[in-house]
Write a protein that holds these residues in place. Structure first.
Motif, mmCIF file in Angstrom:
data_model
loop_
_atom_site.group_PDB
_atom_site.id
_atom_site.type_symbol
_atom_site.label_atom_id
_atom_site.label_comp_id
_atom_site.label_asym_id
_atom_site.label_seq_id
_atom_site.Cartn_x
_atom_site.Cartn_y
_atom_site.Cartn_z
ATOM 1 N N ARG A 8 13.236 -9.657 -4.016
ATOM 2 C CA ARG A 8 13.123 -9.987 -2.592
ATOM 3 C C ARG A 8 13.290 -8.737 -1.732
ATOM 4 N NH1 ARG A 8 16.422 -11.199 1.657
ATOM 5 N NH2 ARG A 8 15.690 -12.783 3.105
ATOM 6 N N GLN A 9 14.249 -7.887 -2.081
ATOM 7 C CA GLN A 9 14.461 -6.649 -1.328
ATOM 8 C C GLN A 9 13.262 -5.711 -1.458
ATOM 9 O OE1 GLN A 9 18.141 -5.497 -3.181
ATOM 10 N NE2 GLN A 9 19.334 -6.042 -1.362
ATOM 11 N N LEU A 10 12.722 -5.593 -2.658
ATOM 12 C CA LEU A 10 11.573 -4.721 -2.869
ATOM 13 C C LEU A 10 10.325 -5.254 -2.169
ATOM 14 C CD1 LEU A 10 12.157 -3.722 -6.582
ATOM 15 C CD2 LEU A 10 12.595 -2.352 -4.537
ATOM 16 N N LEU A 11 10.181 -6.582 -2.127
ATOM 17 C CA LEU A 11 9.074 -7.176 -1.379
ATOM 18 C C LEU A 11 9.233 -6.876 0.108
ATOM 19 C CD1 LEU A 11 6.545 -8.991 -1.355
ATOM 20 C CD2 LEU A 11 8.084 -10.937 -1.096
ATOM 21 N N LEU A 12 10.467 -6.949 0.588
ATOM 22 C CA LEU A 12 10.747 -6.613 1.978
ATOM 23 C C LEU A 12 10.377 -5.155 2.260
ATOM 24 C CD1 LEU A 12 12.011 -7.555 4.669
ATOM 25 C CD2 LEU A 12 14.194 -6.755 3.780
ATOM 26 N N LEU A 13 10.668 -4.262 1.326
ATOM 27 C CA LEU A 13 10.290 -2.858 1.478
ATOM 28 C C LEU A 13 8.773 -2.713 1.564
ATOM 29 C CD1 LEU A 13 10.829 0.203 1.470
ATOM 30 C CD2 LEU A 13 10.887 0.072 -1.035
ATOM 31 N N GLY A 14 8.048 -3.367 0.690
ATOM 32 C CA GLY A 14 6.591 -3.274 0.691
ATOM 33 C C GLY A 14 5.975 -3.819 1.966
ATOM 34 N N ILE A 15 6.455 -4.958 2.399
ATOM 35 C CA ILE A 15 5.934 -5.548 3.641
ATOM 36 C C ILE A 15 6.283 -4.668 4.837
ATOM 37 C CG2 ILE A 15 6.176 -7.500 5.217
ATOM 38 C CD1 ILE A 15 6.434 -9.286 2.715
ATOM 39 N N GLY A 16 7.510 -4.146 4.839
ATOM 40 C CA GLY A 16 7.929 -3.265 5.933
ATOM 41 C C GLY A 16 7.078 -2.004 6.005
ATOM 42 N N GLN A 17 6.758 -1.442 4.835
ATOM 43 C CA GLN A 17 5.917 -0.251 4.826
ATOM 44 C C GLN A 17 4.495 -0.563 5.277
ATOM 45 O OE1 GLN A 17 6.495 1.212 0.814
ATOM 46 N NE2 GLN A 17 7.933 2.757 1.544
ATOM 47 N N ALA A 18 3.982 -1.712 4.892
ATOM 48 C CA ALA A 18 2.630 -2.099 5.315
ATOM 49 C C ALA A 18 2.579 -2.299 6.830
ATOM 50 C CB ALA A 18 2.191 -3.366 4.590
ATOM 51 N N VAL A 19 3.572 -2.981 7.371
ATOM 52 C CA VAL A 19 3.630 -3.202 8.821
ATOM 53 C C VAL A 19 3.817 -1.873 9.546
ATOM 54 C CG1 VAL A 19 5.012 -4.250 10.659
ATOM 55 C CG2 VAL A 19 4.394 -5.588 8.651
ATOM 56 N N GLY A 20 4.662 -0.996 8.989
ATOM 57 C CA GLY A 20 4.866 0.317 9.588
ATOM 58 C C GLY A 20 3.602 1.149 9.596
ATOM 59 N N PHE A 21 2.839 1.069 8.508
ATOM 60 C CA PHE A 21 1.583 1.822 8.431
ATOM 61 C C PHE A 21 0.599 1.338 9.491
ATOM 62 C CE2 PHE A 21 -2.779 2.191 6.886
ATOM 63 C CZ PHE A 21 -2.876 3.565 6.765
ATOM 64 N N VAL A 22 0.386 0.035 9.556
ATOM 65 C CA VAL A 22 -0.584 -0.508 10.518
ATOM 66 C C VAL A 22 -0.116 -0.247 11.951
ATOM 67 C CG1 VAL A 22 -1.653 -2.632 11.373
ATOM 68 C CG2 VAL A 22 -1.483 -2.224 8.920
ATOM 69 N N GLY A 23 1.161 -0.507 12.215
ATOM 70 C CA GLY A 23 1.689 -0.280 13.564
ATOM 71 C C GLY A 23 1.615 1.183 13.973
ATOM 72 N N GLY A 24 1.962 2.075 13.050
ATOM 73 C CA GLY A 24 1.889 3.501 13.354
ATOM 74 C C GLY A 24 0.468 3.978 13.556
ATOM 75 N N ALA A 25 -0.460 3.473 12.750
ATOM 76 C CA ALA A 25 -1.860 3.858 12.907
ATOM 77 C C ALA A 25 -2.410 3.360 14.241
ATOM 78 C CB ALA A 25 -2.694 3.313 11.749
ATOM 79 N N LEU A 26 -2.048 2.152 14.625
ATOM 80 C CA LEU A 26 -2.494 1.633 15.926
ATOM 81 C C LEU A 26 -1.892 2.438 17.071
ATOM 82 C CD1 LEU A 26 -2.384 -2.219 15.317
ATOM 83 C CD2 LEU A 26 -4.408 -0.779 15.620
ATOM 84 N N LEU A 27 -0.636 2.838 16.932
ATOM 85 C CA LEU A 27 -0.007 3.667 17.953
ATOM 86 C C LEU A 27 -0.705 5.027 18.040
ATOM 87 C CD1 LEU A 27 2.299 3.964 20.001
ATOM 88 C CD2 LEU A 27 3.690 4.881 18.138
ATOM 89 N N GLY A 28 -1.029 5.612 16.879
ATOM 90 C CA GLY A 28 -1.762 6.871 16.867
ATOM 91 C C GLY A 28 -3.132 6.740 17.503
#
Length: 80
Positions: A8-28
């Motif tokens: 569950r923690q590792l899934l949370l890490l993966g989802i968090g990284q995916a959301v961070g990537f998309v959010g950061g790319a949109l911000l860029g």
């Protein structure tokens, strides 16, 4: 020795990284368009378009890095 991270923690890490990537790319992308560096402009791969692409990449990478740092702060390093 640290305990193993749960699935569950590792899934949370993966989802968090995916959301961070998309959010950061949109911000860029947003910052690039504000500066006039349209990555998808009509002029092809000119200088401003390349700078816009660079900002999208930096934003996506920064979002992944931020998500990973937040995970490590909360749960510890999963590499251990």
């Amino acid at each position: 020795m640290q305990p193993q991270h749960s699935a569950r923690q590792l899934l949370l890490l993966g989802i968090g990284q995916a959301v961070g990537f998309v959010g950061g790319a949109l911000l860029g992308r947003w910052v690039g368009t504000l500066l006039g560096w349209d990555a998808f402009g009509p002029n092809g791969y000119d200088g401003p378009a390349m700078l816009g692409i660079l900002l999208i990449g930096l934003g996506g990478g920064g979002g992944v890095h931020l998500a990973r740092r937040l995970y490590i702060h909360r749960f510890g390093d999963p590499k251990v």
